[in-house]
Design a protein around this motif. Structure first.
Motif, short mmCIF file in Angstrom:
data_model
loop_
_atom_site.label_atom_id
_atom_site.label_comp_id
_atom_site.label_asym_id
_atom_site.label_seq_id
_atom_site.Cartn_x
_atom_site.Cartn_y
_atom_site.Cartn_z
N VAL A 1 83.97 -30.70 -59.83
CA VAL A 1 84.42 -29.93 -60.99
C VAL A 1 83.27 -29.89 -61.98
O VAL A 1 82.72 -30.94 -62.34
CB VAL A 1 85.65 -30.59 -61.67
CG1 VAL A 1 86.06 -29.80 -62.90
CG2 VAL A 1 86.81 -30.73 -60.69
N ALA A 2 82.91 -28.70 -62.42
CA ALA A 2 81.85 -28.54 -63.42
C ALA A 2 82.33 -27.57 -64.48
O ALA A 2 82.83 -26.49 -64.16
CB ALA A 2 80.57 -28.02 -62.77
N VAL A 3 82.17 -27.96 -65.74
CA VAL A 3 82.50 -27.09 -66.87
C VAL A 3 81.31 -27.10 -67.82
O VAL A 3 80.85 -28.16 -68.26
CB VAL A 3 83.78 -27.55 -67.61
CG1 VAL A 3 84.03 -26.68 -68.84
CG2 VAL A 3 84.99 -27.52 -66.68
N SER A 4 80.79 -25.92 -68.09
CA SER A 4 79.65 -25.77 -68.99
C SER A 4 79.98 -26.31 -70.38
O SER A 4 81.12 -26.16 -70.85
CB SER A 4 79.29 -24.28 -69.10
OG SER A 4 78.38 -24.07 -70.16
N PRO A 5 79.00 -26.90 -71.06
CA PRO A 5 79.23 -27.31 -72.45
C PRO A 5 79.75 -26.15 -73.31
O PRO A 5 80.50 -26.37 -74.25
CB PRO A 5 77.85 -27.79 -72.92
CG PRO A 5 77.17 -28.24 -71.67
CD PRO A 5 77.66 -27.30 -70.58
N ALA B 1 73.98 -19.43 -59.64
CA ALA B 1 74.59 -19.70 -60.95
C ALA B 1 75.43 -20.98 -60.88
O ALA B 1 75.44 -21.78 -61.83
CB ALA B 1 75.45 -18.52 -61.40
N ILE B 2 76.12 -21.19 -59.78
CA ILE B 2 76.90 -22.42 -59.59
C ILE B 2 75.96 -23.62 -59.56
O ILE B 2 76.20 -24.64 -60.22
CB ILE B 2 77.75 -22.34 -58.30
CG1 ILE B 2 78.85 -21.28 -58.46
CG2 ILE B 2 78.33 -23.70 -57.94
CD1 ILE B 2 79.50 -20.87 -57.15
N TRP B 3 74.87 -23.49 -58.82
CA TRP B 3 73.88 -24.56 -58.73
C TRP B 3 73.32 -24.90 -60.11
O TRP B 3 73.21 -26.07 -60.48
CB TRP B 3 72.78 -24.14 -57.76
CG TRP B 3 71.78 -25.20 -57.45
CD1 TRP B 3 71.96 -26.33 -56.70
CD2 TRP B 3 70.41 -25.21 -57.87
NE1 TRP B 3 70.78 -27.05 -56.63
CE2 TRP B 3 69.81 -26.38 -57.33
CE3 TRP B 3 69.63 -24.35 -58.62
CZ2 TRP B 3 68.49 -26.70 -57.54
CZ3 TRP B 3 68.30 -24.67 -58.83
CH2 TRP B 3 67.75 -25.83 -58.29
N ASP B 4 72.99 -23.87 -60.89
CA ASP B 4 72.48 -24.09 -62.25
C ASP B 4 73.52 -24.79 -63.12
O ASP B 4 73.19 -25.69 -63.89
CB ASP B 4 72.09 -22.76 -62.91
CG ASP B 4 70.81 -22.16 -62.36
OD1 ASP B 4 69.99 -22.91 -61.76
OD2 ASP B 4 70.62 -20.93 -62.52
N LEU B 5 74.79 -24.38 -62.99
CA LEU B 5 75.86 -24.99 -63.78
C LEU B 5 75.99 -26.48 -63.44
O LEU B 5 76.05 -27.33 -64.33
CB LEU B 5 77.19 -24.27 -63.53
CG LEU B 5 78.42 -24.93 -64.14
CD1 LEU B 5 78.35 -24.94 -65.66
CD2 LEU B 5 79.68 -24.23 -63.66
#
Length: 177
Positions: free
Chosen positions: A84-88, A25-29
């Motif tokens: 740092v990754a934040v989904s739209p 899920a992290i990889w997809d994000l």
């Protein structure tokens, strides 16, 4: 009429330590958050498993919508933020800053006197996040070129600036949260 699923939805993401089952899920994000550099799924799995104490996921309605990977730099009193990754779906909630604050308030990061990260000159979103974070906690932000396009990346990647933010004392950090 309100359904059971409407009642259980959380209006704010839940911040928690990642589990190894979060790796994909992290990889997809990360892949959905262009222009972030993609790591292998295995890398994200190892981060979620071996570095879980210094990483965070944000979960909204059972979905991973935020991720920060980081670690304490060996032999330094510094916490390094890798990604740092934040989904739209979760943008506009101040989630990046909340996750950073959450991490530096963990016991595992208590020895950190500075937060460090690298940012390319043209990454406006990252500059805005880390400047906002520094203002929010009352820290000083400085930067200098660190990983150079030619010397370190063989001309394949823009120069990364090492950003350093001084962290306030623990008592002041609690106030910033």
């Amino acid at each position: 009429m309100q359904t059971q699923s409407d009642k259980t939805r959380s209006p704010q993401p839940i911040l928690r330590k990642p589990r190894k089952t979060d790796g994909s899920a992290i990889w997809d994000l990360v892949r959905a958050c262009k222009p972030l550099d993609e790591n292998s799924m295995y890398c994200n799995l190892i981060q979620a498993d071996h570095f879980r104490d210094t990483c965070v996921v944000a979960e909204l309605d059972g979905e991973v919508v935020g991720w920060i990977s980081g670690h304490m730099i060996p032999n330094e009193d510094a916490f390094f933020v890798w990604q740092v990754a934040v989904s739209p779906k979760a943008r506009g909630l101040g989630l990046g800053r909340k996750m950073l604050t959450h991490l530096i308030n963990r016991d595992e990061c208590a020895e950190a006197e500075t937060l460090k990260t690298t940012i390319t000159e043209d990454n406006d979103a990252s500059w805005a996040l880390f400047r906002s974070f520094a203002r929010n906690i009352g820290g000083d932000l400085s930067d200098e070129p660190h990983y150079h396009e030619e010397d370190h990346f063989g001309g394949q990647h823009d120069t990364e600036h090492m950003v350093t933010i001084t962290l306030p004392a623990e008592d002041d950090l609690a106030k910033a949260a």
